[in-house]
Scaffold this motif. Structure first.
Motif, PDB file in Angstrom:
ATOM      1  N   UNK A  19       0.808  -1.220   0.000  1.00 16.18           N
ATOM      2  CA  UNK A  19       0.000   0.000   0.000  1.00 16.18           C
ATOM      3  C   UNK A  19       0.839   1.267   0.000  1.00 16.18           C
ATOM      4  N   UNK A  20       2.156   1.127   0.251  1.00 17.14           N
ATOM      5  CA  UNK A  20       3.037   2.281   0.152  1.00 17.14           C
ATOM      6  C   UNK A  20       3.035   3.207   1.341  1.00 17.14           C
ATOM      7  N   UNK A  21       2.833   2.670   2.546  1.00 15.25           N
ATOM      8  CA  UNK A  21       2.977   3.533   3.721  1.00 15.25           C
ATOM      9  C   UNK A  21       4.137   3.014   4.572  1.00 15.25           C
ATOM     10  N   UNK A  22       4.877   3.968   5.158  1.00 13.71           N
ATOM     11  CA  UNK A  22       6.087   3.627   5.889  1.00 13.71           C
ATOM     12  C   UNK A  22       5.988   3.896   7.385  1.00 13.71           C
ATOM     13  N   UNK A  23       4.919   4.556   7.825  1.00 17.63           N
ATOM     14  CA  UNK A  23       4.741   4.864   9.244  1.00 17.63           C
ATOM     15  C   UNK A  23       3.253   5.024   9.513  1.00 17.63           C
ATOM     16  N   UNK A  24       2.880   4.887  10.775  1.00 14.08           N
ATOM     17  CA  UNK A  24       1.473   5.028  11.135  1.00 14.08           C
ATOM     18  C   UNK A  24       1.354   5.563  12.560  1.00 14.08           C
ATOM     19  N   UNK A  25       0.213   6.205  12.807  1.00 13.10           N
ATOM     20  CA  UNK A  25      -0.082   6.736  14.133  1.00 13.10           C
ATOM     21  C   UNK A  25      -1.552   6.462  14.417  1.00 13.10           C
ATOM     22  N   UNK A  26      -1.842   5.724  15.487  1.00 14.60           N
ATOM     23  CA  UNK A  26      -3.209   5.309  15.810  1.00 14.60           C
ATOM     24  C   UNK A  26      -3.584   5.781  17.202  1.00 14.60           C
ATOM     25  N   UNK A  27      -4.857   6.163  17.351  1.00 13.94           N
ATOM     26  CA  UNK A  27      -5.394   6.574  18.646  1.00 13.94           C
ATOM     27  C   UNK A  27      -6.707   5.839  18.881  1.00 13.94           C
ATOM     28  N   UNK A  28      -7.005   5.475  20.117  1.00  9.95           N
ATOM     29  CA  UNK A  28      -8.283   4.802  20.395  1.00  9.95           C
ATOM     30  C   UNK A  28      -9.432   5.802  20.429  1.00  9.95           C
ATOM     31  N   UNK A  29     -10.600   5.348  20.057  1.00  7.24           N
ATOM     32  CA  UNK A  29     -11.828   6.135  20.202  1.00  7.24           C
ATOM     33  C   UNK A  29     -12.514   5.659  21.477  1.00  7.24           C
TER      34      UNK A  29
END
Length: 458
Positions: A160-170
């Motif tokens: 998919x071409x992504x190298x980093x991610x940032x996730x937060x809970x709802x």
């Protein structure tokens, strides 16, 4: 083996080192005198800069939360959440996953198609870039260089071409855990603490808003189910006539109804009506009124005036604070004869090959408005292939036009029914509904219910 990429702050390039000098040093005589050292900034200026930054952040946060608050449905709210979150953390793509404890799972992407979302779902649950059950943010500043990363996650990220991610809970204390949101970076990156703080404030507000919208969706679904259960599960089959009905319920549940009841001697009783108000009380009143009308129709259906007179008396005695409009028609399919009476209700429409006209009913007050209701009945003689269309006022009110223009629009829609579908009462009702309420107004949120009941005589 290549060295890992140095992580950078989202939206800010890493510092570039100063190149080494390659020019020969100059003589001391040619070296200019050093410039005086700059004065350190005054403490007041530093504080002013900080205050300006805080005001800018709060202004941005206020604008984003205002836009989110204006959304009144779940899908627009999720799209707004993803777009605003991406701007706050400096990302370009993302997805949100809702998993409420008492509702279905919902997944929505920003810059990701359905196939991309499905590909991410193939990552093992414990290795996903987000955690719908967790209570902390998840940061992957450089996925390709990260040790111990799940091989499937690495493969999906590369595809998919992504190298980093940032996730937060709802999740909040009052709303509980609803799911998670994650944003993806095309290059190694992570949001700095200021961006994280703003995103956290925004997401907490968004979670509360989503919880309210989920509750509204559940209430709407419940009201729609109750309303549908109070209406006929199916229309009866009576020789000489074909029936079709269309019903659209408002978001809070309304009091519009339709009914078709086989009567003795191969007759048929048709009724449409509307109880004032909306919500559970109006739905309950509608159910009681419809059931009572069925009983009166069985006893004296050949006299529509008597049927509505009995209904008016019942309404006045049992629910004096409520009024209703109603229309009852006694049909004799073998004779193609319809005898009807109305109480404050719009006249039915006769649709045929050679004529399209409203029935000439007398003007009368709604039920419960006068001390005693009574109005003369009207007879309609239909021709073979003609359709009698009964409807509620919600069809006219949803147009937003004055009543005279709404009636004109309804007449034009009925006159324009294509000849190829005139044999099908369901197709006739669908054509009228789409033409009178274009651009999805029949499905849009409105306090007005819409009912159409079509009877085509053979």
């Amino acid at each position: 083996m290549n060295a890992p990429h140095p992580p950078k702050v989202a939206g800010i390039d890493p510092a570039v080192p100063t190149p080494a000098h390659t020019v020969a040093p100059t003589s001391p005589a040619s070296v200019p005198a050093p410039a005086p050292a700059p004065h350190p900034p005054a403490p007041g200026a530093v504080l002013q800069d900080r205050l300006a930054g805080w005001v800018s952040d709060l202004t941005t946060l206020h604008e984003l939360t205002e836009r989110l608050t204006r959304t009144s449905a779940l899908d627009p709210a999720l799209h707004e959440l993803l777009g605003a979150g991406a701007s706050l953390v400096g990302a370009r793509r993302g997805l949100v996953v809702l998993e409420p404890g008492d509702g279905p799972r919902t997944t929505l992407g920003l810059g990701l198609g359905r196939a991309d979302l499905g590909l991410i779902e193939t990552v093992p649950h414990g290795a996903l870039p987000y955690d719908t059950g967790g209570g902390a943010e998840i940061v992957h500043p450089d996925l390709l260089a990260e040790d111990g990363l799940d091989p499937r996650h690495r493969e999906v990220a590369a595809r998919l071409g992504y190298a980093a991610s940032y996730a937060v809970p709802l999740a909040t204390a009052s709303a509980g855990r609803l799911g998670a949101a994650v944003w993806f970076y095309d290059e190694p990156a992570e949001p700095h603490e200021r961006r994280r703080h703003l995103a956290g404030l925004y997401v907490r507000h968004a979670t509360e808003h989503l919880a309210r919208l989920l509750e509204v969706e559940r209430t709407r679904a419940c009201m729609a189910t109750i309303t549908e259960e109070l209406l006929p599960a199916r229309l009866p089959r009576v020789a000489g006539v074909q029936l079709a009905a269309r019903h659209r319920t408002g978001p809070r549940g309304g009091g519009d109804w339709y009914d078709a009841l086989p009567l003795p001697d191969a007759a048929l009783g048709l009724s449409v009506g509307s109880v004032t108000g909306s919500g559970p009380s109006a739905v309950a009143a509608m159910g009681r009124l419809r059931a009572s009308l069925r009983a009166y129709a069985v006893m004296e259906g050949e006299d529509p005036v008597a049927v509505l007179s009995d209904l008016e008396l019942l309404l006045r005695l049992t629910e004096p604070a409520r009024s209703a409009t109603a229309l009852f028609a006694f049909c004799e399919p073998a004779l193609r004869k319809v005898t009807l009476a109305g109480a404050g209700h719009s006249p039915p429409l006769l649709i045929g090959e050679r004529r399209t006209r409203f029935a000439e009913t007398s003007v009368s007050a709604p039920l419960g408005m006068l001390a005693c209701w009574e109005a003369p009945s009207v007879e309609i003689q239909a021709q073979a292939g003609e359709t009698v269309l009964l409807y509620t006022d919600g069809l006219l009110h949803r147009t937003g036009d004055p009543m005279d223009r709404a009636f004109a629009r309804l007449h034009a829609a009925a006159a324009g029914v294509p000849r190829a579908v005139r044999h099908d009462p369901g197709a006739v009702a669908d054509h009228v509904l789409r033409t009178v309420l274009p651009d999805g107004l029949d499905a849009a949120d409105s306090d007005e219910d819409v009912v159409l009941l079509a009877a085509r005589f053979d």
